[in-house]
Design a protein around this motif. Sequence first.
Motif, mmCIF file in Angstrom:
data_model
loop_
_atom_site.group_PDB
_atom_site.id
_atom_site.type_symbol
_atom_site.label_atom_id
_atom_site.label_comp_id
_atom_site.label_asym_id
_atom_site.label_seq_id
_atom_site.Cartn_x
_atom_site.Cartn_y
_atom_site.Cartn_z
ATOM 1 N N ARG B 83 -0.354 29.214 -2.080
ATOM 2 C CA ARG B 83 -1.385 29.306 -1.054
ATOM 3 C C ARG B 83 -2.631 28.546 -1.490
ATOM 4 O O ARG B 83 -3.327 27.967 -0.679
ATOM 5 C CB ARG B 83 -1.714 30.774 -0.790
ATOM 6 C CG ARG B 83 -2.449 30.970 0.511
ATOM 7 C CD ARG B 83 -2.535 32.419 0.858
ATOM 8 N NE ARG B 83 -3.187 33.164 -0.208
ATOM 9 C CZ ARG B 83 -2.893 34.419 -0.524
ATOM 10 N NH1 ARG B 83 -1.947 35.063 0.118
ATOM 11 N NH2 ARG B 83 -3.534 35.025 -1.483
ATOM 12 N N ALA B 106 1.250 28.939 11.298
ATOM 13 C CA ALA B 106 2.288 29.673 10.557
ATOM 14 C C ALA B 106 1.766 30.271 9.251
ATOM 15 O O ALA B 106 1.991 31.448 8.955
ATOM 16 C CB ALA B 106 3.475 28.752 10.278
ATOM 17 N N GLY B 107 1.058 29.467 8.477
ATOM 18 C CA GLY B 107 0.581 29.936 7.179
ATOM 19 C C GLY B 107 -0.432 31.058 7.320
ATOM 20 O O GLY B 107 -0.442 32.008 6.532
ATOM 21 N N LEU B 108 -1.294 30.946 8.352
ATOM 22 C CA LEU B 108 -2.303 31.988 8.562
ATOM 23 C C LEU B 108 -1.641 33.297 8.951
ATOM 24 O O LEU B 108 -2.011 34.370 8.476
ATOM 25 C CB LEU B 108 -3.271 31.558 9.666
ATOM 26 C CG LEU B 108 -4.162 30.372 9.289
ATOM 27 C CD1 LEU B 108 -4.874 29.845 10.520
ATOM 28 C CD2 LEU B 108 -5.163 30.790 8.230
ATOM 29 N N ARG B 109 -0.651 33.195 9.817
ATOM 30 C CA ARG B 109 0.037 34.415 10.259
ATOM 31 C C ARG B 109 0.714 35.102 9.083
ATOM 32 O O ARG B 109 0.723 36.330 8.993
ATOM 33 C CB ARG B 109 1.060 34.085 11.343
ATOM 34 C CG ARG B 109 0.404 33.667 12.654
ATOM 35 C CD ARG B 109 1.358 33.859 13.841
ATOM 36 N NE ARG B 109 0.645 33.689 15.099
ATOM 37 C CZ ARG B 109 0.918 32.739 15.985
ATOM 38 N NH1 ARG B 109 1.884 31.877 15.739
ATOM 39 N NH2 ARG B 109 0.233 32.655 17.096
ATOM 40 N N LEU B 110 1.271 34.297 8.180
ATOM 41 C CA LEU B 110 1.884 34.895 6.990
ATOM 42 C C LEU B 110 0.867 35.747 6.239
ATOM 43 O O LEU B 110 1.195 36.783 5.672
ATOM 44 C CB LEU B 110 2.377 33.806 6.034
ATOM 45 C CG LEU B 110 3.664 33.103 6.361
ATOM 46 C CD1 LEU B 110 3.984 32.104 5.265
ATOM 47 C CD2 LEU B 110 4.789 34.105 6.487
ATOM 48 N N ASN B 111 -0.374 35.268 6.257
ATOM 49 C CA ASN B 111 -1.411 35.975 5.522
ATOM 50 C C ASN B 111 -2.085 37.043 6.358
ATOM 51 O O ASN B 111 -3.155 37.533 5.998
ATOM 52 C CB ASN B 111 -2.424 34.979 4.981
ATOM 53 C CG ASN B 111 -1.829 34.198 3.828
ATOM 54 O OD1 ASN B 111 -1.537 34.751 2.792
ATOM 55 N ND2 ASN B 111 -1.601 32.908 4.039
ATOM 56 N N GLY B 112 -1.484 37.359 7.487
ATOM 57 C CA GLY B 112 -1.944 38.517 8.236
ATOM 58 C C GLY B 112 -3.053 38.247 9.226
ATOM 59 O O GLY B 112 -3.627 39.182 9.771
ATOM 60 N N ARG B 114 -4.203 37.834 12.650
ATOM 61 C CA ARG B 114 -3.614 38.086 13.964
ATOM 62 C C ARG B 114 -4.599 37.777 15.088
ATOM 63 O O ARG B 114 -4.226 37.553 16.218
ATOM 64 C CB ARG B 114 -3.181 39.557 14.078
ATOM 65 C CG ARG B 114 -2.012 39.919 13.201
ATOM 66 C CD ARG B 114 -0.688 39.589 13.869
ATOM 67 N NE ARG B 114 0.442 39.900 12.995
ATOM 68 C CZ ARG B 114 0.906 39.053 12.080
ATOM 69 N NH1 ARG B 114 0.325 37.870 11.926
ATOM 70 N NH2 ARG B 114 1.930 39.393 11.322
ATOM 71 N N GLU B 118 -9.722 33.723 15.896
ATOM 72 C CA GLU B 118 -9.735 33.192 14.539
ATOM 73 C C GLU B 118 -8.649 32.128 14.372
ATOM 74 O O GLU B 118 -8.887 31.066 13.789
ATOM 75 C CB GLU B 118 -9.496 34.350 13.568
ATOM 76 C CG GLU B 118 -10.110 34.149 12.201
ATOM 77 C CD GLU B 118 -9.889 35.368 11.315
ATOM 78 O OE1 GLU B 118 -9.656 35.191 10.128
ATOM 79 O OE2 GLU B 118 -9.915 36.507 11.847
ATOM 80 N N ALA B 162 -4.447 24.449 6.982
ATOM 81 C CA ALA B 162 -4.880 25.632 7.711
ATOM 82 C C ALA B 162 -5.090 26.839 6.805
ATOM 83 O O ALA B 162 -5.942 27.677 7.063
ATOM 84 C CB ALA B 162 -3.876 25.973 8.815
ATOM 85 N N VAL B 163 -4.323 26.946 5.718
ATOM 86 C CA VAL B 163 -4.510 28.093 4.827
ATOM 87 C C VAL B 163 -5.628 27.842 3.819
ATOM 88 O O VAL B 163 -5.806 28.626 2.896
ATOM 89 C CB VAL B 163 -3.203 28.476 4.080
ATOM 90 C CG1 VAL B 163 -2.233 29.157 5.004
ATOM 91 C CG2 VAL B 163 -2.590 27.283 3.418
#
Lengths: 321, 250, 287
Positions: B83, B106-112, B114, B118, B162-163
Amino acid sequence: MHFFRWTRGVGRGVSADTLGESLFRWFSTLVALGVVGVLVLIATLLFFEAEASIRVFGWSFLGGTVWNPQPPLLFGALPFVYGTLVTSALALLFGVPISLGIAIFLSELAPSWIRIPLTYVVELLAAVPSVVYGLWGIFVLAPVMRTSIEPFIQGIFGFLPIFQGTPIGLDKLSAGVILAIMIIPTISSVSREAFLAVPDSQREAALSLGATRWETTRLAVLRYARAGLFGAIILGLGRAVGETMAVTMTIGNKNVISVSLFDQGQTIASWIANNFTEAETPLELSAFIELGLVLMLMSLIINIFARLMVARVLRQGEGAA
Amino acid sequence: MALKLHVESLSAWYGEKLAIQDITMDVEDHMVTAVIGPSGCGKSTLIRCLNRMHETIPKARVEGKVLLQGEDIYAASPVSVRRRIGMVFQKANPFPTMSIYDNVAAGLRLNGVRNRDELDKAVLESLKQAALWDEVKDSLDKSGASLSGGQQQRLCIARALAVKPEVLLMDEPCSALDPIATAKIEDLIFDLKKDFTLVVVTHNMQQAARVSETTAFMYLGKLIEVNNTRELFERPREALTESYITGRFG
Amino acid sequence: MKFPFNRDTRRRWIDLTMSIAAFVCVVIAIIPLGSILIEASIRGLQSLSPAVLTSTTGQGGIGNAIQGTLILILLSALVSLPVGILTGIYLAEFGKNRLGAAVRFFVEVMTQIPSMVVGIFVYSLVLELGLIGLGSPRLVFSTISGVLALSTIMVPFVARTSEEALRLVSIAVRESALALGIPRYRTILRVVVPSASSALVTGSLLGIARVAGETAPLLVTAFGNNDWFRGVDQPIESLPHTIYIWATGPYVAQNQAAWGVSLVLVLMMLGLSIASRVVIRLRSVSR
């Protein structure tokens, strides 16, 4: 090929080779077409034999609930179609999650040294003959179902109509469990192939975003392979619908349509296996063959659908690569 | 100048085969470091070791240390390392079943993450940073696979950005692209060093000279020379480097 | 960017949970396999003896069932392997056109026809042929119709595996033969088929395994016979059929004996399965 015909064989054998070439080609084509011809023959012959029954009963054959071999002759397929659908649905319900879990474990999560031996062991499930599953179902599974699992389920969900009646172990639920075990190797191996077709670059994309192995599977693998998984499940359904012996031996063989999974039932295949050779009249024989025709059409539609799905996925895969 | 990454005595294997041997080098913060060398010299292996992607290959093995701001990444969890150190690959690999928007998110969603606002904000920002926003702003819900090759690669860059990684590794990001798309990515690399630290593997020496401040030259799994890019190309210290950049092999 | 607190711990737990869940799925699948092998070994060994293996089902033995299964397999293989492999050759070598694609599709569909349906097809076929004077309606329950049924199942299977085997032969091998001026059909027969031989053997063994355990079609064709083999025009016993009859019969002794028959059959199937693996292994070693 033309090139060789011109340059080769100044002295000998040109015409013999050309002749051999076309003979061989035609002969193998003929044999292959003959094999396909058998499929056509199966369909036409079954239709021809079933014609008497189709003429007498028409569509009411599918809706009829009685099988009356004494006059007045009356034959209906509904209890068998119902039994086939219920047991196949149960098989998918139990078999699909387990098969997908196996495929995910073997292709994504397992340490590499354990993958090949475990894959082989799971494939051995497919090497056990149906009739041996049936034997195991009668003498090992059914007692366990009768004495522990079914009373346990009834203790919790006994109010549901699908869990009514005295558990006997030889019933639709047991047949569904046996079928689930039997379709696991099919679904898991086709799913595993679908997973193997997912390019590693997809997994790397997810991993490099900081995904865990399971998240990588969910994000990159399952989504990419979803159509292939669907095909795998449908192929498993095809196998469940056509399976005969293990179901015949565990379903209890009773021509009734009942809601409770603890009740006995009958599938198309089990009814044919049990009673085909005892058909008493030409009309009953014809009705049996019509049942076979129905079974074949069900399984053909399911399988053609699955093949088209899988073929589409493979084409897509090539397009994406 | 701040030190971002410190590589110390790093060796990596594929099974029994030694791919890179005893590499020690530094990567400066907010700079572009290029890694050049002939095919098979281990340059891709090197950067794959920098975010622990090397070990995802069966039977691959690493020894040595990689310090990210003083912490050894091989002591942390690979997930958190990746990350912080993102990666863009040789061949663009957007998720074909996801829309452009979902690819970036995708990467942001992995990190929660929602929260829609944002996510929207982060997607917008990342696509702008990747110089892709103007081309895709009206088609965010189209499949990522519907874009051209160069656009797909920039989408992958946006997805990685994005992450908010600290370091972005690029493994020959232009090798599959035409000259125009390549020029766009090169411009992008130049802009990105404002916010990120970049390590770019390339087999194209002109590209290394154009985009990087520091260049490392590798040969047969060894780091031959690492220096200021200009210095390295104009006054190489090693004879091997000189023969490579003058085109005598490779 | 702020990431939610403890998110990583949760993700790691989910990862671990899913890995364990997936592993549990494998264990669940292996339990029935293990149970079948153990039960068949324990219960089966008790009911096996030299006398059982050498007497007929009429006398409480299974010698005629073993004999029958071997005869059925042998005759089915004699019919199916040439036809199946030749169809495979057509698909692999001449099947790169529309006709080939159609044949491939239908052959694949054929591998999925329920075996019970194949049984009643052969029953009807032999009956109708008998009625028009070809053979006799009496042949409905005979070794011949049993072999026809098993072959109908085996041919498409062998055709598909052979096609795959032949496709594995590299283009370089074919081209080197063609470049020597060897005509195509000889290239196929002398170069391609031998190069694929171990894969073809594997496919054939799997094809045999596919039908060796079949019961459903035999119920309405080979039928069953309590005596030794009496000729191809007579009904014939087979191991799966014996298991079915004894397992569903009312006598405890027969139920018990069914496990012994199962042990023999399962060992045969495992043997075929392992043999097919060994053939693959041999090939990869020799390369």
